[in-house]
Write a protein that holds these residues in place. Structure first.
Motif, PDB file in Angstrom:
ATOM      1  N   ARG A   1       0.828  -1.202   0.000  1.00 35.11           N
ATOM      2  CA  ARG A   1       0.000   0.000   0.000  1.00 35.11           C
ATOM      3  C   ARG A   1       0.873   1.267   0.000  1.00 35.11           C
ATOM      4  O   ARG A   1       1.957   1.278   0.593  1.00 35.11           O
ATOM      5  CB  ARG A   1      -0.938   0.013   1.202  1.00 35.11           C
ATOM      6  CG  ARG A   1      -0.261   0.235   2.526  1.00 35.11           C
ATOM      7  CD  ARG A   1      -1.275   0.255   3.673  1.00 35.11           C
ATOM      8  NE  ARG A   1      -1.874  -1.059   3.875  1.00 35.11           N
ATOM      9  CZ  ARG A   1      -2.623  -1.360   4.934  1.00 35.11           C
ATOM     10  NH1 ARG A   1      -2.853  -0.448   5.866  1.00 35.11           N
ATOM     11  NH2 ARG A   1      -3.146  -2.552   5.069  1.00 35.11           N
ATOM     12  N   PRO A   2       0.423   2.331  -0.638  1.00 39.56           N
ATOM     13  CA  PRO A   2       1.223   3.572  -0.690  1.00 39.56           C
ATOM     14  C   PRO A   2       1.180   4.325   0.635  1.00 39.56           C
ATOM     15  O   PRO A   2       0.141   4.416   1.289  1.00 39.56           O
ATOM     16  CB  PRO A   2       0.537   4.372  -1.808  1.00 39.56           C
ATOM     17  CG  PRO A   2      -0.864   3.867  -1.852  1.00 39.56           C
ATOM     18  CD  PRO A   2      -0.793   2.416  -1.470  1.00 39.56           C
ATOM     19  N   ARG A   3       2.339   4.804   1.075  1.00 35.01           N
ATOM     20  CA  ARG A   3       2.453   5.654   2.256  1.00 35.01           C
ATOM     21  C   ARG A   3       3.590   6.632   2.017  1.00 35.01           C
ATOM     22  O   ARG A   3       4.577   6.311   1.344  1.00 35.01           O
ATOM     23  CB  ARG A   3       2.793   4.850   3.516  1.00 35.01           C
ATOM     24  CG  ARG A   3       1.900   3.682   3.821  1.00 35.01           C
ATOM     25  CD  ARG A   3       0.550   4.101   4.297  1.00 35.01           C
ATOM     26  NE  ARG A   3       0.527   4.531   5.688  1.00 35.01           N
ATOM     27  CZ  ARG A   3      -0.533   5.091   6.255  1.00 35.01           C
ATOM     28  NH1 ARG A   3      -1.614   5.332   5.554  1.00 35.01           N
ATOM     29  NH2 ARG A   3      -0.488   5.439   7.518  1.00 35.01           N
ATOM     30  N   THR A   4       3.479   7.814   2.569  1.00 46.21           N
ATOM     31  CA  THR A   4       4.608   8.742   2.548  1.00 46.21           C
ATOM     32  C   THR A   4       5.480   8.466   3.774  1.00 46.21           C
ATOM     33  O   THR A   4       5.058   7.784   4.716  1.00 46.21           O
ATOM     34  CB  THR A   4       4.124  10.199   2.597  1.00 46.21           C
ATOM     35  OG1 THR A   4       3.471  10.428   3.848  1.00 46.21           O
ATOM     36  CG2 THR A   4       3.164  10.493   1.447  1.00 46.21           C
ATOM     37  N   ASP A   5       6.688   9.026   3.769  1.00 47.06           N
ATOM     38  CA  ASP A   5       7.547   8.876   4.942  1.00 47.06           C
ATOM     39  C   ASP A   5       6.867   9.448   6.183  1.00 47.06           C
ATOM     40  O   ASP A   5       6.935   8.866   7.279  1.00 47.06           O
ATOM     41  CB  ASP A   5       8.883   9.580   4.722  1.00 47.06           C
ATOM     42  CG  ASP A   5       9.759   8.872   3.698  1.00 47.06           C
ATOM     43  OD1 ASP A   5       9.428   7.717   3.329  1.00 47.06           O
ATOM     44  OD2 ASP A   5      10.768   9.466   3.271  1.00 47.06           O
ATOM     45  N   GLU A   6       6.185  10.574   6.009  1.00 47.70           N
ATOM     46  CA  GLU A   6       5.532  11.222   7.149  1.00 47.70           C
ATOM     47  C   GLU A   6       4.389  10.353   7.686  1.00 47.70           C
ATOM     48  O   GLU A   6       4.205  10.226   8.908  1.00 47.70           O
ATOM     49  CB  GLU A   6       4.993  12.592   6.744  1.00 47.70           C
ATOM     50  CG  GLU A   6       6.065  13.651   6.501  1.00 47.70           C
ATOM     51  CD  GLU A   6       6.869  13.395   5.208  1.00 47.70           C
ATOM     52  OE1 GLU A   6       6.327  12.702   4.302  1.00 47.70           O
ATOM     53  OE2 GLU A   6       8.022  13.867   5.126  1.00 47.70           O
ATOM     54  N   GLN A   7       3.627   9.761   6.789  1.00 44.43           N
ATOM     55  CA  GLN A   7       2.544   8.878   7.222  1.00 44.43           C
ATOM     56  C   GLN A   7       3.098   7.651   7.945  1.00 44.43           C
ATOM     57  O   GLN A   7       2.561   7.197   8.963  1.00 44.43           O
ATOM     58  CB  GLN A   7       1.702   8.448   6.023  1.00 44.43           C
ATOM     59  CG  GLN A   7       0.838   9.546   5.438  1.00 44.43           C
ATOM     60  CD  GLN A   7       0.149   9.113   4.151  1.00 44.43           C
ATOM     61  OE1 GLN A   7       0.732   8.403   3.319  1.00 44.43           O
ATOM     62  NE2 GLN A   7      -1.095   9.528   3.985  1.00 44.43           N
ATOM     63  N   PHE A   8       4.169   7.115   7.415  1.00 48.67           N
ATOM     64  CA  PHE A   8       4.799   5.942   8.018  1.00 48.67           C
ATOM     65  C   PHE A   8       5.304   6.271   9.424  1.00 48.67           C
ATOM     66  O   PHE A   8       5.087   5.515  10.381  1.00 48.67           O
ATOM     67  CB  PHE A   8       5.938   5.465   7.122  1.00 48.67           C
ATOM     68  CG  PHE A   8       6.673   4.258   7.635  1.00 48.67           C
ATOM     69  CD1 PHE A   8       5.989   3.122   8.034  1.00 48.67           C
ATOM     70  CD2 PHE A   8       8.063   4.258   7.713  1.00 48.67           C
ATOM     71  CE1 PHE A   8       6.655   2.002   8.507  1.00 48.67           C
ATOM     72  CE2 PHE A   8       8.748   3.138   8.177  1.00 48.67           C
ATOM     73  CZ  PHE A   8       8.042   2.020   8.578  1.00 48.67           C
ATOM     74  N   ARG A   9       5.947   7.416   9.571  1.00 48.04           N
ATOM     75  CA  ARG A   9       6.452   7.813  10.887  1.00 48.04           C
ATOM     76  C   ARG A   9       5.302   8.061  11.868  1.00 48.04           C
ATOM     77  O   ARG A   9       5.432   7.770  13.062  1.00 48.04           O
ATOM     78  CB  ARG A   9       7.326   9.059  10.742  1.00 48.04           C
ATOM     79  CG  ARG A   9       8.641   8.771  10.025  1.00 48.04           C
ATOM     80  CD  ARG A   9       9.350  10.037   9.568  1.00 48.04           C
ATOM     81  NE  ARG A   9      10.561   9.714   8.805  1.00 48.04           N
ATOM     82  CZ  ARG A   9      11.235  10.587   8.071  1.00 48.04           C
ATOM     83  NH1 ARG A   9      10.819  11.857   8.011  1.00 48.04           N
ATOM     84  NH2 ARG A   9      12.318  10.209   7.411  1.00 48.04           N
ATOM     85  N   ALA A  10       4.205   8.571  11.344  1.00 47.51           N
ATOM     86  CA  ALA A  10       3.029   8.754  12.210  1.00 47.51           C
ATOM     87  C   ALA A  10       2.494   7.402  12.676  1.00 47.51           C
ATOM     88  O   ALA A  10       2.075   7.251  13.835  1.00 47.51           O
ATOM     89  CB  ALA A  10       1.945   9.536  11.468  1.00 47.51           C
ATOM     90  N   ASP A  11       2.506   6.408  11.800  1.00 48.91           N
ATOM     91  CA  ASP A  11       2.086   5.057  12.178  1.00 48.91           C
ATOM     92  C   ASP A  11       3.003   4.494  13.270  1.00 48.91           C
ATOM     93  O   ASP A  11       2.541   3.866  14.232  1.00 48.91           O
ATOM     94  CB  ASP A  11       2.126   4.118  10.964  1.00 48.91           C
ATOM     95  CG  ASP A  11       1.088   4.461   9.915  1.00 48.91           C
ATOM     96  OD1 ASP A  11       0.114   5.166  10.249  1.00 48.91           O
ATOM     97  OD2 ASP A  11       1.258   4.021   8.754  1.00 48.91           O
ATOM     98  N   VAL A  12       4.307   4.728  13.107  1.00 52.39           N
ATOM     99  CA  VAL A  12       5.274   4.249  14.093  1.00 52.39           C
ATOM    100  C   VAL A  12       5.028   4.935  15.445  1.00 52.39           C
ATOM    101  O   VAL A  12       5.036   4.282  16.497  1.00 52.39           O
ATOM    102  CB  VAL A  12       6.714   4.499  13.605  1.00 52.39           C
ATOM    103  CG1 VAL A  12       7.727   4.126  14.691  1.00 52.39           C
ATOM    104  CG2 VAL A  12       6.998   3.695  12.330  1.00 52.39           C
TER     105      VAL A  12
END
Length: 520
Positions: free
Chosen positions: A56-67
């Protein structure tokens, strides 16, 4: 406090960590919190990067928010230091990847070179495949063909269970991985081996002189290993219905704990020496030669409708994504024997299941009682001595002995002494995944399973699975919230034993020695 912890920590060598399945439940619940805890304690220095990989597509910022969200919900440390969090988060990047397209792996290789330069990483690679096992082989080939293994540093592959579905599928999978990685580069995770008290088994045995002389069939009557869960299959119904308790718990967790209890002392504190001894135990397991033997020694159960603490619970066949006519077992109890000089004749009783009354993982070592009609045994009904190793959720060691009741002549009662590790250090002990990721980054394979261990375990449980395929009527039902089918009690009663209470639910007449956390 965090600075003090960091000063005492030894950082693993810098590496790029590739998390395949980065948007999945395992990454969210276990892997992200583990990485943050390692960083917080100084076990990850600044020369690392984490690449989250999923379709699935994610930006670095979205990924860091998930983390960040993951750490807030599941980590034993909180990301309440903004400066520390920002330093940690900058090491995380995300890339959408179709694992069936080798061109995507070439793009990943190009990204890796940039990360090496940015964080001064010496070319080390750790690939964590939180994926279905049927994908392990093809991903490994694409890692090779995409140029990701062409670096000056080390490369290591970390893979989750299940490793195959049976011995044949596991062997095919291992052949695929062996075309790309050497055995010493493959780290097969069984997260139970990362638990504090499982690792403590060898210390209890080999660092205490009064245990080793008694650790044999002359002094031990039986060993009981319980791994019980109160939950049902939850959202894992689709997976679990194709797996069951035999493959999901027994082939790995249960047999690994048995091997830790039964193994001989290794000649050196070296990973391969310890794993050699575990393999010897698995090779010594008495195989079931017929369906009749399986039926005599193994109980197969499935939970039906029931209740726990007044709450009604559905049966397994009513769970989401489960076949309404399913014969998949949610419970297994077995009597197994280790046929070597140390353990000949001693039964090892295993039980694991879902929708049981208590969540716990415990090992109970029951010692043989004193001779009948000699001294105190002739006048008292003496209880056997027990050594209990509590693995989860409370961690500790519990010993039960017989002693004179204070102030009363000729009255003997069982008394208990307990070291409650969770009470001493709190519930903030490192999680299993922290230990195992840290060990993999340092190249320490002690608590990972080697291929011959996996093969021996599959060879043993495949005979049980084959017998069940021949005899579907072997399935017995137990109400959710109970301790399993009635025949589970008979399994021990035939040998003159019974299951001991678990998780501190001991008999009312046991007196806890003053100072113990459960003292009454």
């Amino acid at each position: 406090m965090a600075d003090e912890i960091k000063q005492n920590a030894i950082a693993a060598a810098g590496a790029v960590y590739y998390l395949f399945g980065a948007t999945g439940d395992l990454a969210r619940r276990k892997l992200f919190p583990a990485l943050f805890s390692l960083y917080r304690e100084g076990k990850l220095a600044e020369d690392f990067a984490v690449v989250g990989l999923a379709r699935r597509p994610r930006t670095d910022e979205q990924f860091r928010a998930d983390v960040y969200e993951s750490i807030g919900e599941f980590c034993r440390y909180k990301a309440d230091d903004e400066a520390l969090w920002n330093k940690f988060a900058e090491h995380f990047v995300y890339m959408s990847l179709d694992i069936n397209n080798v061109d995507g792996f070439r793009e990943l290789s190009a990204l890796t070179k940039k990360l090496d330069a940015k964080f001064s990483i010496p070319g080390n690679r750790l690939f964590y495949l939180a994926l279905a096992p049927e994908l392990f082989g093809s991903v490994s080939f694409h890692l090779r063909d995409g140029g990701l293994l062409e670096s000056q540093g080390w490369k290591r592959l970390v893979i989750e269970k299940p490793f195959g579905y049976d011995l044949e599928s596991a062997r095919k999978l291992n052949e695929q991985l062996s075309q790309v990685f050497k055995e010493e580069e493959i780290f097969r995770i069984d997260h139970y081996l990362g638990k504090e008290m499982v690792q403590n088994i060898q210390v209890i045995r080999f660092a205490n002189a009064f245990f080793e002389p008694l650790w044999n069939n002359r002094h031990i009557a039986n060993v009981q290993i319980t791994l019980s869960e109160t939950v049902g299959v939850e959202e894992r119904g689709g997976y679990y219905d194709k797996s069951g308790a035999l493959r999901d718990m027994t082939q790995n967790h249960m047999l690994q704990m048995l091997a830790m209890i039964a193994m001989e002392p290794p000649s050196r504190l070296h990973p391969e020496d310890l794993r050699d001894e575990k393999v010897k135990v698995l090779r010594s397991l008495r195989p079931f030669e017929s369906s009749k033997e399986v039926n005599e020694h193994v109980v197969r159960g499935q939970y039906s409708e029931g209740s726990l603490k007044g709450k009604p619970l559905p049966g397994y066949r009513q769970e989401d994504s489960v076949n309404p006519n399913s014969t998949t077992e949610t419970y297994l109890a077995a009597r197994v024997f280790v046929d070597n000089f140390r353990w000949a004749g001693v039964p090892f009783y295993l039980r694991t299941g879902k929708r049981l009354p208590v969540k716990t993982t415990e090992v109970v070592v029951e010692f043989k009682n004193v001779p009948n009609n000699v001294m105190f045994a002739g006048h008292h009904d003496l209880a056997p001595n027990l050594l209990v190793i509590r693995v989860n959720p409370m961690e500790g060691i519990y010993i039960k002995i017989n002693a004179k009741k204070p102030g009363v002549d000729n009255v003997i009662q069982p008394v208990a002494m307990e070291f409650c590790q969770s009470c001493q250090v709190g519930l903030n002990t490192p999680e299993a995944y922290e230990r195992l990721i840290y060990d993999a980054a340092r190249g320490d394979s002690t608590y990972f399973t080697r291929w011959d261990e996996v093969a021996q375990a599959w060879a043993f449980v495949d005979r049980i699975a084959a017998a069940w395929r021949e005899n579907s009527s072997s399935l017995q039902f137990y109400p959710a919230g109970s301790w399993g089918p009635e025949r589970t009690e008979q399994l021990l009663a035939q040998d003159g034993f019974h299951w001991w209470p678990v998780n501190g639910q001991d008999e009312d007449n046991v007196i806890w020695i003053s100072g113990s956390p459960n003292a009454k």
